[in-house]
Design a protein around this motif. Structure first.
Motif, mmCIF file in Angstrom:
data_model
loop_
_atom_site.group_PDB
_atom_site.id
_atom_site.type_symbol
_atom_site.label_atom_id
_atom_site.label_comp_id
_atom_site.label_asym_id
_atom_site.label_seq_id
_atom_site.Cartn_x
_atom_site.Cartn_y
_atom_site.Cartn_z
ATOM 1 N N THR A 183 0.790 -1.309 -0.075
ATOM 2 C CA THR A 183 -0.010 -0.065 -0.016
ATOM 3 C C THR A 183 0.981 1.161 0.104
ATOM 4 O O THR A 183 2.186 1.146 0.184
ATOM 5 N N THR A 186 4.521 2.109 2.318
ATOM 6 C CA THR A 186 5.123 0.735 2.803
ATOM 7 C C THR A 186 6.823 0.947 2.289
ATOM 8 O O THR A 186 7.451 0.219 3.071
ATOM 9 N N ARG A 306 0.702 -1.280 -6.507
ATOM 10 C CA ARG A 306 -0.086 -1.153 -5.477
ATOM 11 C C ARG A 306 -0.992 -2.359 -5.671
ATOM 12 O O ARG A 306 -1.023 -3.283 -6.653
ATOM 13 N N SER A 308 -4.108 -2.865 -5.694
ATOM 14 C CA SER A 308 -5.141 -2.853 -6.690
ATOM 15 C C SER A 308 -4.755 -3.429 -8.052
ATOM 16 O O SER A 308 -5.309 -3.964 -8.729
ATOM 17 N N GLU A 323 4.732 -9.236 -0.372
ATOM 18 C CA GLU A 323 4.228 -8.002 0.045
ATOM 19 C C GLU A 323 5.011 -7.267 1.213
ATOM 20 O O GLU A 323 5.531 -7.844 1.857
ATOM 21 N N SER A 489 -8.287 -0.424 -1.163
ATOM 22 C CA SER A 489 -7.082 -1.270 -1.399
ATOM 23 C C SER A 489 -5.876 -0.862 -1.091
ATOM 24 O O SER A 489 -4.904 -1.355 -0.671
ATOM 25 N N ASP A 490 -5.473 0.330 -1.714
ATOM 26 C CA ASP A 490 -4.379 0.946 -1.730
ATOM 27 C C ASP A 490 -4.012 2.129 -0.766
ATOM 28 O O ASP A 490 -2.692 2.268 -0.249
ATOM 29 N N ARG A 493 -5.257 2.320 4.500
ATOM 30 C CA ARG A 493 -4.492 2.080 5.599
ATOM 31 C C ARG A 493 -3.452 3.213 6.093
ATOM 32 O O ARG A 493 -2.824 3.346 6.847
#
Length: 993
Positions: A183, A186, A306, A308, A323, A489-490, A493
């Motif tokens: 995401t 990160t 990302r 998505s 990830e 999704s991206d 967070r």
């Protein structure tokens, strides 16, 4: 059915609550790859887990990743030896030059790194985030259970290091293509930069040639181009190596960074097959055929993207999914902070006179406090799992602790704006959407709305219903729903994280509390907060404006041919509509200014800490004893940064950065808001503000960065009371900068108990010159500070007439500097040196220079351990002084004989009044209340045993004098004073003072 379950049916990957699990799941990770090379040449690796400990997803990868893997050879490709001729190619000058240029390019730090503290190289400060192996099924499969407890109980996937990404997969096949996803925030781009720099410095020997491509760059061109021409276009010095790409056994790595920027079509009908590096095809076709392994099948590929966009690459073409989980372990966070804050240049230039060791000690103290807060306050640890937020924390601490320039080169709003630019610059939410909506603009409209509603309702925790109201209430089209899916999704967070407080596990909070206030301010300033009438008015104004312009042109032409009388009237009517609706827009500006004033001067926030202390506490925690469980605590949240951010966003520099992010704030809008603020903000500031609230107001003016507005606002402040505000170097710089916009004289500047030191006085020097009354009590100002005060009082522009230095460790050496100042100063009329440890020697020095002074009227030398000799010598000089009429000598070690001699002095006879006792012969002194008032105010800072002895002597003196008088009126006065002294003594003895 809950809203989360309803969303699951629409968005196959689950509800908002599913996002809780990722953070907690990463925290369960106990093995992480860590690389923190501070010296070039250092590296570290992590061996893969035994097959028995590999996760089910990694064991299943042999079925789903065939296209990205190859059958194992007798020896891994990373260990094979190439022939000598090929080795010559590897060591060629072209590749060396390529490494040199790449190293220079990828080592280049963004402007934010150079602006907010010292610039650090990736070799000096870098901690690799945790990387865990994943699978396409794991990415796409929705959670079977939406409860947080289920998420916490899930087994964590296998952790893998960056250097092991191309190791054999679970089926023993050589991995050739790796998709590295994560995401926003990160650390994908930073990790790739570090990887390239490591290769340039010989720390990644698995590959002989690394060719990085930016997918954002590739997306800008659609013209056909061959792979060879594309490489030489980006890296001209590889022109001698490119002809050998498909004929040699060169161990090559392609890096495709930011794949979400490309619209790839893996269908044969959409992208034709191409295996010739010389064939001109669109850049997207080159990427597709590289990933198909149809073009340069031996090449290794790392793709970053990302979440998505992961599904855009068919799983058969991917050998491994990995990830990036950020700093999911607090040990990584601590290591990052240790490395970042302990750099030699972190504390800035040592312009304060402090030794380098002091700066190092302050840095170590910051690291220690931050480490303790990470251990006891899980919410900040939850925020710092994103490396981007670790950067924000370090940058904020640097701003709070090491800002010493005047004016400060940065603002807090500027830090947050630049932080968003680092993470969202040029980013569109979904490249497949034809509207190309700016990611930051989407965040400002949706998350900003949630943040603003939280600020208005004074809450920081948000339920799923709150999220639904802000994100889905206006969903009307398929496109909007797709954008929401990509956002969740991206980006979700990055801004919101599960609350870790007991009892609030099913709610979300903003990752950093101040980010809520920033986004709320951005939401308001962008004009997203509008009434229905304002929205309709804006749309109608634009429509009527365009239509009326066209009609006016047509009618002007007709009027020249057919001079009809009604045409001028019709023209004026057409012009009325845009003007009328533009007034609604003007009211919107007034609303913004009014909101800013209301939030800035809320009386319920008057006695909170100032905002800079609040930010410091939120990062470092509050040191001291824990609060008792039964102690009442207000549930109301404080949002005092909200109006400050509103002002900061309107500054020219921040508006320019937000323009790059797709959030446009026009110059006219900023001008009209500032104009409206003069009616609201400045008027409210003229009311008496408590010290902490006044500091917030000064900080607001600094953040606003509008010198003309600030100058007008400061002229209305004749008295500045900042007593008990901890004046850090930053606050001193802000005060000096804001007050420096005007040259008017300040009637009073109260800096009592503000933790001032020598460097603080040096920073505030231009402001202190213009203050008539200057109160510097209780600041631990020693001899070095007295040297600065001497220079201040001897300055030709000094207007200080009343100076209070009580309860400072001035000492004999400091007295020497102050005596020199007295001899040459022409403005000072009152000087208080109460309880400044002068002693006889210090007072003698002052007495020697006092004769040269021509303006002093009052001198307070109480509680300085003076004996008869020094006191009487001083009084003899004072008697001859032209203007000095009052000397305070109470609470000194003067004998009874000395007291009797001083008691005989009279103003009409000797020209001097000496305040030593509460008595005057058989009567009470006219100044007894003044003396007791001064004693009462200073008791918390004086030696209590010694004060008790003095009060006992005073009490004896009062009782003796009362017995000697026969006047009943005088006896009553004595009894009243005795009662006050006994009450003070009693409180001292019981410890209640």
């Amino acid at each position: 059915m809950s809203w989360a379950l309803q969303c699951q049916s629409r968005l196959p990957w689950g509800s908002w609550t599913r996002l809780h699990g990722s953070l907690r799941e990463w925290r369960e990770t106990r093995r992480e790859y860590l690389c923190a090379a501070s010296v070039p040449g250092e590296s570290c690796s992590l061996l893969p887990l035994p097959s028995s400990q590999q996760s089910p997803s990694s064991r299943r990868s042999c079925v789903h990743h065939k296209g990205g893997s190859q059958e194992p050879t007798a020896q891994p490709s990373s260990l094979r030896h190439v022939p000598g001729a090929r080795r010559n190619v590897v060591s060629s000058e072209a590749i060396k030059k390529h490494q040199k240029n790449l190293s220079a390019w990828f080592s280049h730090q963004p402007n934010e790194e150079r602006q907010f503290g010292p610039s650090f190289s990736l070799d000096a400060v870098h901690v690799d985030p945790v990387i865990r192996e994943s699978s396409l099924e794991e990415i796409l499969k929705p959670s079977p259970d939406l409860t947080i407890q289920h998420q916490l109980q899930q087994p964590c996937s296998r952790v893998i290091s960056l250097q092991n990404l191309f190791d054999l997969d679970a089926c023993g096949r050589q991995v050739k293509t790796v998709v590295l996803f994560g995401t926003v925030g990160t650390g994908k781009s930073t990790l790739i930069k570090k990887m390239v720099v490591d290769w340039c410095h010989g720390r990644l020997p698995h590959f002989e040639l690394v060719i990085p491509f930016s997918c954002e760059d590739l997306s800008q061109s659609h013209s056909p181009i061959s792979l060879r021409r594309l490489i030489t276009k980006k890296y001209q010095h590889l022109r001698d190596v490119v002809p050998m790409l498909d004929t040699s056994n060169l161990r090559m790595l392609f890096i495709l960074n930011g794949l979400e920027r490309l619209n790839l079509d893996f269908r044969l009908a959409g992208t034709e097959l191409c295996c010739d590096p010389n064939e001109p095809v669109p850049p997207t076709a080159i990427v597709v055929n590289l990933l198909r392994k149809y073009l340069l099948p031996e090449a290794n590929i790392i793709v970053t993207t990302r979440p998505s966009a992961v599904r855009r690459i068919p799983g058969k073409y991917v050998g491994r999914y990995a990830e990036i989980c950020g700093f999911s372990d607090t040990n990584l966070q601590k290591l990052y902070f240790q490395m970042r804050l302990s750099q030699p240049g972190c504390s800035g230039e040592d312009g304060s006179g402090n030794s380098p060791g002091n700066g190092s000690g302050e840095q170590d103290n910051l690291v220690e406090m931050l480490s303790r807060n990470l251990e006891r306050h899980n919410q900040i640890a939850a925020a710092c799992f994103l490396p981007s937020y670790c950067w924000l924390v370090c940058t904020t601490l640097h701003f709070l602790y090491f800002t010493k320039t005047v004016p400060p080169s940065q603002t807090l709003t500027g830090i947050y704006t630049s932080f968003l630019r680092l993470n969202f610059s040029g980013e569109v939410l979904d490249s497949t959407d034809p509207n190309n909506i700016s990611m930051m603009k989407y965040v400002a409209k949706t998350v900003g709305k949630l943040a603003h509603e939280g600020v208005m309702s004074r809450k920081t925790c948000f339920s799923e219903e709150d999220l639904q109201q802000c994100f889905e209430v206006e969903m009307k089209t398929e496109s909007e729903l797709n954008l929401l899916e990509v956002f969740r999704s991206d980006v979700f967070r990055f801004f919101l994280t599960p609350c870790v407080q007991p009892g609030k596990e099913h709610t979300f909070v903003f990752t950093i509390p101040a980010m809520q206030e920033y986004l709320a301010a951005l939401y308001v300033v962008l004009g997203e907060k509008k009434t229905l009438a304002q929205r309709v008015g804006k749309e109608l104004s634009e429509i009527f404006g365009k239509v009326s312009e066209d009609i006016v042109v047509v009618l002007n032409i007709i009027s020249k041919v057919l001079p009809l009388r009604f045409l001028p009237v019709l023209l004026n009517l057409l012009k009325i509509f845009p003007r009328y609706f533009s007034r609604l827009s003007g009211k919107d500006r007034d609303t913004i200014a009014r909101t800013m004033a209301e939030e800035m001067f809320k009386e319920e926030d008057y006695f909170n800490d100032d905002v800079l202390d609040q930010i410091n506490s939120s990062i470092l925690g509050t040191e001291g004893p824990m609060r008792h469980p039964d102690e009442w605590v207000s549930d109301d949240e404080v949002f005092e940064l909200f109006p400050i951010f509103m002002g900061g966003i309107l500054s020219r520099r921040n508006r320019a950065i937000l323009e790059q992010l797709g959030c446009s704030i026009k110059n006219l809008a900023a001008f009209e808001i500032a104009k409206a603020m003069k009616k609201t903000v400045i008027r409210n500031s003229r009311k008496g503000l408590p010290p902490s609230e006044l500091m917030d107001y000064l900080f607001f003016l600094h953040e606003f960065q509008n010198e003309r507005f600030t100058s007008e606002a400061i002229r209305s402040l004749r008295t500045v009371n900042l007593s008990s505000v901890k004046m850090t170097p930053l606050k001193c710089s802000v005060l000096a900068s804001v007050m420096g916009t005007t040259c008017h004289e300040v009637e009073e500047l109260n800096l009592t108990s503000c933790n001032l030191d020598t460097s603080s006085l040096r920073t505030l020097f231009p402001v202190l010159l213009r203050c008539k009354a200057l109160y510097l009590q209780l600041n631990s100002l020693g001899p070095d500070a007295c040297k600065e005060i001497r220079d201040l009082l001897l300055h030709e522009k000094c207007v200080v007439s009343n100076l209070r230095l009580a309860n400072n460790p001035v000492g004999e050496q400091g007295a020497q500097f102050l005596a020199e100042a007295l001899a040459g100063n022409r403005s000072l009329t009152r000087l208080s040196l109460l309880h400044t440890s002068l002693g006889d020697r210090g007072v003698e020095v002052i007495a020697q220079h006092l004769a040269k002074n021509k303006h002093l009227q009052e001198l307070n030398l109480g509680y300085n351990s003076l004996t008869d000799t020094a006191a009487l010598a001083l009084v003899e000089v004072a008697k001859k002084h032209a203007t000095l009429n009052t000397v305070h000598l109470y609470f000194n070690d003067i004998s009874e004989e000395g007291k009797r001699e001083l008691h005989t002095l009279r103003v009409d006879q000797d020209g001097i009044r000496v305040l030593v006792f509460l008595t005057a012969g058989t009567d009470v002194s006219d100044y007894w209340s003044n003396i007791l008032s001064i004693v009462h105010k200073n008791l918390p800072f004086w030696d209590r045993e010694r004060v008790q002895q003095h009060l006992a002597l005073i009490l004896q003196d009062l009782e003796s004098s009362r017995r000697q008088t026969a006047n009943p009126w005088r006896k009553a006065k004595f009894l009243r004073v005795e009662t006050e002294v006994k009450r003070m003594l009693g409180k001292l003895q019981h410890g209640s003072l």
